[in-house]
Design a protein around this motif. Sequence first.
Motif: not given
Lengths: 404, 404, 378, 378
Positions: A166, A215, A370
């Motif tokens: 992330s 993303s 998602l």
Amino acid sequence: MMSSIEAFRADTCAWLEANCPASQRGPARDGELVWGGSRVEFLNEDQRLWFERMRERGWFCPDWPTAYGGGGLSPEEDAVLQQEMKRLKCRPPQINLGIWMLGPVLLEYGTEEQKQRLLPPMARGEVRWCQGFSEPNAGSDLASLRTAAVDAGDHFVVNGSKIWTSYGDKSDWMYCLVRTDPQAAKKQEGISLVVLDMHAEGVEARPIDLISGKSAFCEVFFDNVKVPKDNLIGPLNGGWTLAKRLLQHERSAMSKFGDFCLPNHFDLMEIVNRYLPPDRQTPSDIALRARAQSLALDEQAYNLTVQRMGQQARAGQDVSGIAAIMKLVHTEQEKQKFELLVDVMGHRALGWEGDEFGEQELAISKAWLLSYTQTISGGSSEVQLNVIAKRVLQLPDAPKGGAQ
Amino acid sequence: MMSSIEAFRADTCAWLEANCPASQRGPARDGELVWGGSRVEFLNEDQRLWFERMRERGWFCPDWPTAYGGGGLSPEEDAVLQQEMKRLKCRPPQINLGIWMLGPVLLEYGTEEQKQRLLPPMARGEVRWCQGFSEPNAGSDLASLRTAAVDAGDHFVVNGSKIWTSYGDKSDWMYCLVRTDPQAAKKQEGISLVVLDMHAEGVEARPIDLISGKSAFCEVFFDNVKVPKDNLIGPLNGGWTLAKRLLQHERSAMSKFGDFCLPNHFDLMEIVNRYLPPDRQTPSDIALRARAQSLALDEQAYNLTVQRMGQQARAGQDVSGIAAIMKLVHTEQEKQKFELLVDVMGHRALGWEGDEFGEQELAISKAWLLSYTQTISGGSSEVQLNVIAKRVLQLPDAPKGGAQ
Amino acid sequence: MSLIYNEEQRMLLDTAQEFFAERSPVSALRALRDRGDELGFEPAVWQEMTELGWSAIPFPENLGGLAFGYTGMGAVFESAGRHLSASPLLSSIVLCGSVLELGGSEPQQEQWLGELITGSKRLALAVDEGARHAPDQVSLSAVPTDTGFQLDGQKVMVVDGLQADGWIVAACTGQTADAISLFIVPAGTVGVEVQPQRLIDARNTARVSFTHVQVAPEQLIGELDRGAAILERALDRGRACLAAELQGACESLFQTTLEYLRTRVQFDVPIGSFQALQHRAAWMHVELELARSSLMAALAALDADDAQAAQRVSLAKWKVGQMADRVSGEAIQMHGGIGVTDELDVGLYFKRIRVLQALLGDADYHLARGYQDNRSSH
Amino acid sequence: MSLIYNEEQRMLLDTAQEFFAERSPVSALRALRDRGDELGFEPAVWQEMTELGWSAIPFPENLGGLAFGYTGMGAVFESAGRHLSASPLLSSIVLCGSVLELGGSEPQQEQWLGELITGSKRLALAVDEGARHAPDQVSLSAVPTDTGFQLDGQKVMVVDGLQADGWIVAACTGQTADAISLFIVPAGTVGVEVQPQRLIDARNTARVSFTHVQVAPEQLIGELDRGAAILERALDRGRACLAAELQGACESLFQTTLEYLRTRVQFDVPIGSFQALQHRAAWMHVELELARSSLMAALAALDADDAQAAQRVSLAKWKVGQMADRVSGEAIQMHGGIGVTDELDVGLYFKRIRVLQALLGDADYHLARGYQDNRSSH
């Protein structure tokens, strides 16, 4: 006379009241929380103030020793601070995976030099950390990772790649699992934990496009990246133990994070009522409504189970049986919920972009797509079911050489 | 001039028209078909006539050689006879597992002496046969059977028990798998096929009570039962091959049986409309109705698939992919259908006995409970899924020593 | 009723498979999407399809068609579904072509049908107005004027509505909801506005609005107020073709998933050896077989002009749609992390499948329509 | 709101588990069934239960109760469910006792409550008339006469209605459907006829018919036409107790199934090592946990006299019922052939579970009742 802890509570409460701006209270939407790091950004002055005031007090990491930039609070005091912040609905002044996950592991396993070097900048919110665990070919089988760190005297040379990192493209440092002994008898035994500078030569982070579009996830590539040996955390080839520890902290961090983050929560029944005109009660409308009701009730059952888990934990009862179902149930319910919304909204939930669709409609489409990632990432539903079957229900492993 | 096959068709048709009583045409309800055997019973004179006429013509087993009591028809003639019987809706004159399953295997593998001894009484409908394959501890794993046949010179001594033997208590003879070599390297290799007299000393057949009540299934116990060695069919320890052959015949026999048997077919929508008054359209009624419609459509999809399988087979195409799903789909759909009926009928479907419930209501309760046996017997749904996954989809076996 | 392709149809299927694999594979769709192509298909590919005669398949010979029937058409759609190939075959041929075939006057047929078949022109059908398919709920109005009719209202989810040479529009022309009339509105007519609706499948979908649009009496198709019956038959043909496309897409996705299960190794074994996944894959196979039979029955019923054709079509759209829910969801889940990235084609299939499910009626819509208490039929 | 048993409640749970395991195990139910016992429970066991004070649990102290609440009562029902133990605790105490507690006059309470609690008398509640639970659809009528009321009509699914000392009967006394009044009809009243309804669970269930039955004004409970509110509260308590019994039965059945999965060997391995069965067992566990939370919330809401108690109870009866569908079906399937024989207890659990699901409203009934758009509650 007040006990010292009561005095601490009163002081803390007064300080928070005085220093936490009103705009920094209450749940935050996606994107409204501050991520610490070298490229920290503030949406407004209140955010900056709150960030700086908490930083000055050492309360980014209130229970760390002051020597490493922490607040030096006792566990009791820390608990009081958390309670008061929760009561006053103060948002966390920053999100920082380093503090929540790596920090505790460094405190437990790091050398004194590492603590002195790595913790204070973390505690000042100057470094944004990301995690490098998953690899493209490993999937649920984390231990089969292949990113190699080869001994080159005073440093390792790292080659390979990580996936599902992330904000890999926005982070300053990564804590990362690497293979340091490809010959180890068990694959878990040849793994080490290192920290590495994301700005170093040979590191490249590329955001991943998902079926839902852009993303926060990145794939991170290492091309002969030099990692000084004093960036090895814990023993060489002893990374697996530290990784499991880190993942425990991840779970509690995620729940902390969840407390303050307003998820993109869509009110199922409100949307159902909007898209199925109550004056048009076709059988298919009624059937959809019944499905919506049953999902709403299932969500209540889930929420009650979260509550019950808390109560059992406080009563000192074993909650492992409940804890094991949480991620599975929540993500599977979300998927069902969005599937229902798509059925209810028809083509209004199938939009990709453009002003022919409302903002909420496009948000629902994205959230729906998602939701398919949620039952995979962070331990797929299949992994959760395996864990329940084996650890909770104590069902037997297939014996070596067994049929089927 | 007619070809000889066309002449045969004309003769056959004329004979059937003249000899098959009107009452013996059209589908039969449960219990309306004759089971051959020493204790054969007839519900009426028409049944007896039809039975005797067909017997005299050798048409209980029309394609067997006349030497063994068969009709001596060529395959083409046999096909014509089946077509004409189907066209005129003639019921089979008797049901006899011996003729349908054991007979073909005897013709293929039996000694001349066995054929002469066993086939003619079978062909006259004088012997009722039952099947002894399953065992209490074997379940889906047929090859793990334990009923032992020990060599005692001119005979075997059989000890053990069989389960799920339909009408074991009403049968004259059984074809039966027994273990003749407990030391065989593979468990499939120590098994033989024998036939045994159900009236012999030491044989006891006890009907099994199911969750639905009385049943046709028996458990059969063998206590030092003497079986002469010339009752061994095929080679010693070669029973597994014959058993697989028998099971193939079982499948085609079952479909033949199904053609003529009126199953306890409950008309889903008719019952739904009866128990959910159309003037009371509560949301729950409407939801139940939608569930009923979707089951009715699923049943149509299944029936169309049966049709398609027939067409593909006639076109010489591979039907293994479809055939493998049939039993699974049908039994699972039946279970869903009865579950729906129970939801629709409320306590009217929960009756066990007594005149507080209608005949159909009690029949539905029993059929509902029985539907739970259908997904288990004759290859459980799990076995069917394994077969589909491995044989049809070619998914890999778990390797020896594999994890998970 | 034949539920299998005959030899000619199988040959067509093979040709179509080869054609789409070569000329319009998934990578072509990806390229169209990435460059934001508004047309949503390759005109050259469409041209070749018409040259292969596929646009003539469903029409009778006197109208320039091949009279090859909808089972044959199904074979083409199934193949297109396998490769996610985009073309105006549904909009211009199956839907608008059918309306003209079934209800068009001779001059209308002469003006349009030939050019639709050669691909030199194309039309799009404008029916739906709300969030979900509801052809019996038309509020776009056509009011008689001195010179013809005036159309006011708007249509959504008009498949291939952008850059069309005209639209066939369902309008309400009476007091009752079933007083529906169909009009041809050529491109360039004053008062027509076309907006792209960018859906997750990146095809050509439009909102078309009509403001004081004047149409001549010759543009009315069939009788006034009697358009609903023509429309329903055309829609049913379209629904069956959509079901065929869905079936093809799902079969392809299933094959990809099986291949992944066989080759992807985790915990040192192929994941396809895990029994839980095996059983789920087996259920996918079961659903595909049941859906296939329903689809073939619908195509056969259309070709036989069966009285139950509408029910058969709804059974197919329902059952194939149900199957597609399972297959598309499981395909993503079984592919794991990589399955949710845009890099893999799985997501493209998933998104196209979801649009196909919604088009011309989702499973909920067709459930109620498909069931009729008609025991003689099975 | 506490969703876990407190220490006292846990002690009660332990006591009840031990008591039922010893005094009323599954074999006792089997024996009652096999001898066709009409009463459906052992009077001696019931006597001991009253001596342990369990029949006094829910009542306030001024009425001779222990005021221990419905969470405590839930613990007893859960234990009874585990062992399939039969007693009139639901019919006589929870349902009829509640009606008298909530709506009875002082003389009525004096006449009945004490004897219900000691077990020397018992009452049964007569509500339903149709195939499925519908307490708002009462057509049994009570018409005023010179001397009181005359009752005509019939009731079905009267739990423990055979050999009762009386029935509390819901009757329609007005023009509107909600004009419901409750009457006590003692055994022996002329015109009352009781027929056993032999259900699959082999308990005491009756159809009770009323033909020109005369009841005195003192037999009316509460105000005329105002019985529905009392009835609903009593029914909700009963529903929560039924949910507790279901939960206990399902947990026990699940344990049995897990044990079977661990020990039953096929193809040379324990069948519980097959991943497909493991995943299905895991889903059973998930459902049991979700159901447990819903149940505890319902019991707590009753004890707190929460405004949302009715919704909470319906959530519980719905969710526990859904869970029970899965658990009971899977338990049979996983036990294989032996599971469908009467020899194993699995079938007894299955059949009792299915009756418990239907009693006082199945999942479909409670779905509509359980959902209210009340965001503040979660």
